[in-house]
Design a protein around this motif. Sequence first.
Motif: not given
Length: 128
Positions: A3-6, A8-9, A12, A20, A23, A27
């Motif tokens: 997913d997008s949070t993975m 993003l991590q 980073n 923001n 995002n 995706t």
Amino acid sequence: MLDSTMLLQYINSIGVATINDDNDLITVCLNDAINEVLNNINCSSLPQGLENDTLKLATSKFLFFRKAFNPQSFSNMDLNRTVKQVSVGDVSTTFEDGTSDSAKIDFIIECLKNSIVPLYARYRRLTW
């Protein structure tokens, strides 16, 4: 499942600051990377063994677009000192200083993008 949070991590963790507004791009890059991998291995679902490498591919896509549209966003990355040569006996380390930041970012993008290609054969399904 990715997913997008993975992603993003992961982005980073390599020192690239995101905002923001990124995002949607994150995706799109993740979906594009997943589709590229699935098309190359002829499967309908992503094998667990390719998830981390798909993140690398998505990161390379994100960095490519980020470099194209906002090159100054790499100011948080430490691109000043690249190791050129390491000798173990009598400990000698040589740093490469003549390469531009843009070339270093291009090298990172290529390494991330090409790291998954050798793994395709293991997961590839033949179509008839």
